[in-house]
Design an enzyme around this catalytic site. Structure first.
Site, mmCIF file in Angstrom:
data_model
loop_
_atom_site.group_PDB
_atom_site.id
_atom_site.type_symbol
_atom_site.label_atom_id
_atom_site.label_comp_id
_atom_site.label_asym_id
_atom_site.label_seq_id
_atom_site.Cartn_x
_atom_site.Cartn_y
_atom_site.Cartn_z
ATOM 1 N N THR A 11 -16.444 10.134 -61.638
ATOM 2 C CA THR A 11 -16.449 9.325 -60.410
ATOM 3 C C THR A 11 -17.807 8.632 -60.201
ATOM 4 O O THR A 11 -17.876 7.428 -59.962
ATOM 5 C CB THR A 11 -16.157 10.234 -59.192
ATOM 6 O OG1 THR A 11 -14.930 10.912 -59.442
ATOM 7 C CG2 THR A 11 -16.041 9.450 -57.917
ATOM 8 N N VAL A 12 -18.891 9.408 -60.296
ATOM 9 C CA VAL A 12 -20.210 8.830 -59.995
ATOM 10 C C VAL A 12 -20.735 8.004 -61.180
ATOM 11 O O VAL A 12 -21.240 6.892 -61.000
ATOM 12 C CB VAL A 12 -21.218 9.934 -59.588
ATOM 13 C CG1 VAL A 12 -22.565 9.310 -59.238
ATOM 14 C CG2 VAL A 12 -20.688 10.741 -58.413
ATOM 15 N N LYS A 100 -26.590 17.849 -57.465
ATOM 16 C CA LYS A 100 -27.269 18.716 -56.493
ATOM 17 C C LYS A 100 -27.368 20.160 -56.947
ATOM 18 O O LYS A 100 -28.298 20.869 -56.601
ATOM 19 C CB LYS A 100 -26.623 18.627 -55.119
ATOM 20 C CG LYS A 100 -25.120 18.788 -55.084
ATOM 21 C CD LYS A 100 -24.413 17.482 -55.043
ATOM 22 C CE LYS A 100 -22.987 17.599 -55.503
ATOM 23 N NZ LYS A 100 -22.034 16.993 -54.625
ATOM 24 N N GLU A 124 -32.136 11.098 -55.455
ATOM 25 C CA GLU A 124 -31.723 10.617 -54.126
ATOM 26 C C GLU A 124 -30.249 10.921 -53.834
ATOM 27 O O GLU A 124 -29.881 11.295 -52.725
ATOM 28 C CB GLU A 124 -31.961 9.100 -54.033
ATOM 29 C CG GLU A 124 -31.562 8.488 -52.718
ATOM 30 C CD GLU A 124 -32.326 9.064 -51.529
ATOM 31 O OE1 GLU A 124 -33.513 8.775 -51.410
ATOM 32 O OE2 GLU A 124 -31.719 9.810 -50.731
ATOM 33 N N ILE A 131 -26.880 7.888 -48.379
ATOM 34 C CA ILE A 131 -27.930 7.841 -47.337
ATOM 35 C C ILE A 131 -29.305 8.095 -47.980
ATOM 36 O O ILE A 131 -29.476 9.099 -48.671
ATOM 37 C CB ILE A 131 -27.676 8.941 -46.266
ATOM 38 C CG1 ILE A 131 -26.309 8.758 -45.620
ATOM 39 C CG2 ILE A 131 -28.772 8.940 -45.230
ATOM 40 C CD1 ILE A 131 -25.943 9.893 -44.663
ATOM 41 N N GLU A 185 -15.625 18.073 -54.967
ATOM 42 C CA GLU A 185 -16.148 18.547 -56.243
ATOM 43 C C GLU A 185 -14.981 18.905 -57.155
ATOM 44 O O GLU A 185 -13.855 19.135 -56.686
ATOM 45 C CB GLU A 185 -17.001 19.804 -56.020
ATOM 46 C CG GLU A 185 -18.219 19.586 -55.145
ATOM 47 C CD GLU A 185 -19.182 18.568 -55.718
ATOM 48 O OE1 GLU A 185 -19.650 18.741 -56.835
ATOM 49 O OE2 GLU A 185 -19.431 17.567 -55.025
ATOM 50 N N LYS A 200 -27.726 21.329 -50.555
ATOM 51 C CA LYS A 200 -28.342 20.111 -50.021
ATOM 52 C C LYS A 200 -29.385 20.439 -48.946
ATOM 53 O O LYS A 200 -30.456 19.850 -48.930
ATOM 54 C CB LYS A 200 -27.255 19.184 -49.467
ATOM 55 C CG LYS A 200 -26.391 18.577 -50.582
ATOM 56 C CD LYS A 200 -25.159 17.886 -50.024
ATOM 57 C CE LYS A 200 -24.348 17.194 -51.104
ATOM 58 N NZ LYS A 200 -23.038 16.734 -50.613
HETATM 59 N N1 HSE Z 1 -18.332 16.840 -52.772
HETATM 60 C C1 HSE Z 1 -19.474 16.205 -52.189
HETATM 61 C C2 HSE Z 1 -19.158 15.897 -50.733
HETATM 62 C C3 HSE Z 1 -19.818 14.954 -52.939
HETATM 63 O O1 HSE Z 1 -17.976 15.951 -50.364
HETATM 64 O O2 HSE Z 1 -20.068 15.638 -49.954
HETATM 65 C C4 HSE Z 1 -21.119 14.298 -52.516
HETATM 66 O O3 HSE Z 1 -22.222 15.124 -52.768
#
Ligand code: HSE
Length: 400
Positions: A11-12, A100, A124, A131, A185, A200
């Site tokens: 995805t990313v 993360k 980031e 954000i 995830e 986070k």
């Molecule tokens: N699974 C994470 C969320 C993805 O829903 O925030 C972004 O870090």
């Protein structure tokens, strides 16, 4: 021309490829040179996708290519992401990541390896999706003594809670929606058990306070036990339930907590819905500050990674300073942290008052054979002891 390699075309990773392509000219102007994705590493093939032309299944192709200046790590998980990142940094390539899990576990070590090799390890996208909270903490807010960071830092759980409250969806249905939209995830337990938000807030608190916090020291409760009755109680009293990741630094020490909390309309986080995230920061000069935006999903997260790619290109050979030390942040025991609790109770009012003192009953038609009430402010330990004494507590949710 600056060559980039993307590790992981999920995805990313696919989002980063798209952003670098979609905004090619603007990015080239901002960097002063064109960026070119020379490799995409993935175990899979992508027939028909433009990435197929630069696809490799062999990491050594990237590692041994001295033309690759920047590696984007969007594989997720600890392994092989840790090994690949370390090897890239040691080979003099900057690494930009959304991972993360890896940043929370090995971020300090990887940042030191980057420094020793005159490159950058930038993350980031690891907190708050698109954000720019890490840049804010590392740059604009560095003149402040920060004493509080609280955020809605997980898009999946915020989406689930919003769908449950606004669309009357069941938990499992809302989770499926988040998965379909690419927010969750691979193993969504990380979202719903609160581990993702826990990592986070540990990363953000380390940067905000300039001392190291291990995510293992964060008290963490997820949202998997939140049900439609909890949501109905919250609604009836003008609250919303939000998964808040909070940390405070006081003279006595700091504490960190991830837990679903009741948030009222005076709190700006009440208005943060769906996949959106927001982070509240308080500094002694700044006062209050909130950063708000897209917290998950392909392009928002890719925007943050691609922004780091531009920073890495602009700062080639020059590690960007960051206030993340390996001195541990002194913590107070979570048992001593004070909260107000909303209690769902299956006994009589007398039994509740015998354990918790004077209460005011809240009753809703959705909850038969029980009632709710707010406690006064009490420590976590005092609450546990009172709940045990009564033996009739169904569940408790803290008030923000
Ligand atoms: N699974 C994470 C969320 C993805 O829903 O925030 C972004 O870090």
């Amino acid at each position: 021309m600056i060559n980039v390699a993307i590790l992981g075309y999920g995805t990313v990773g696919a989002g980063v490829y798209k952003v670098l392509d979609m905004n090619r000219e603007t990015i080239a102007r901002r960097v002063g040179e064109e960026l070119y994705v020379k490799y995409v590493l993935d175990l899979r093939d992508f027939p028909g996708d433009p990435a197929q032309e630069v696809l490799t299944h062999n990491y050594n192709d990237i590692l041994t290519d001295s033309d690759v200046m920047i590696v984007v790590e969007t594989m997720g998980g600890l392994n092989p992401a840790y090994k690949f990142t370390k090897l890239a940094l040691e080979a003099g390539k900057s690494v930009c990541t959304s991972n993360k899990e890896l940043v929370a576990e090995k971020g300090l070590e990887l940042r030191d390896i980057a420094k020793a090799n005159h490159v950058n390890y930038l993350f980031e996208a690891s907190c708050g999706g698109g954000i720019p909270i890490i840049h804010a903490l590392d740059n604009a807010l560095t003149a402040d003594e920060i004493d509080a960071v609280t955020g809605i830092l997980n898009g999946t759980t915020n989406y689930i809670l919003t769908q449950m409250a606004e669309e009357n969806e069941e938990f499992s249905e809302a989770l499926k929606g988040a998965q379909k939209k690419g927010y969750a995830e691979l193993h969504p337990e990380a979202d719903i058990e609160g581990w993702d938000a826990c990592r986070k807030i540990a990363i953000l608190s380390s940067l905000a306070y300039g001392k190291y916090v291990s995510y293992k020291d964060v008290f963490t409760e997820g949202i998997k036990d939140i049900d439609t009755v909890d949501i109905a109680y919250a609604k009836s009293m003008g609250f919303k339930i939000k998964l808040l990741a909070s940390s405070r630094r006081t003279e006595e020490g700091a504490w960190l907590m991830v837990a679903p909390k009741l948030v009222d309309g005076k709190n700006m986080l009440y208005h943060v819905n769906g996949v959106l995230n927001a982070v509240y920061v308080h500094g002694n000069a700044l006062g209050d500050c909130i950063l708000y935006g897209s917290g998950a999903g392909s392009l928002p997260t890719a925007s943050a990674v691609a922004g780091d790619v531009i920073s890495a290109a602009r700062n080639h050979g020059r590690p960007i300073p960051s206030d993340w030390s390996d001195d541990a942040l002194p913590l107070i025991p979570i048992d001593d942290v004070r909260n107000v609790f909303f209690v769902r109770f299956a006994g009589t009012a007398d039994e509740a008052e015998a354990a918790f003192g004077k209460i005011e009953k809240v009753m809703i038609p959705e909850a038969e054979g029980e009632f709710g009430f707010f406690t006064t402010e009490m420590t976590e330990k005092e609450f546990r002891d009172a709940a045990e004494k009564s033996g009739k507590v169904i569940k408790a949710i803290r008030r923000a």
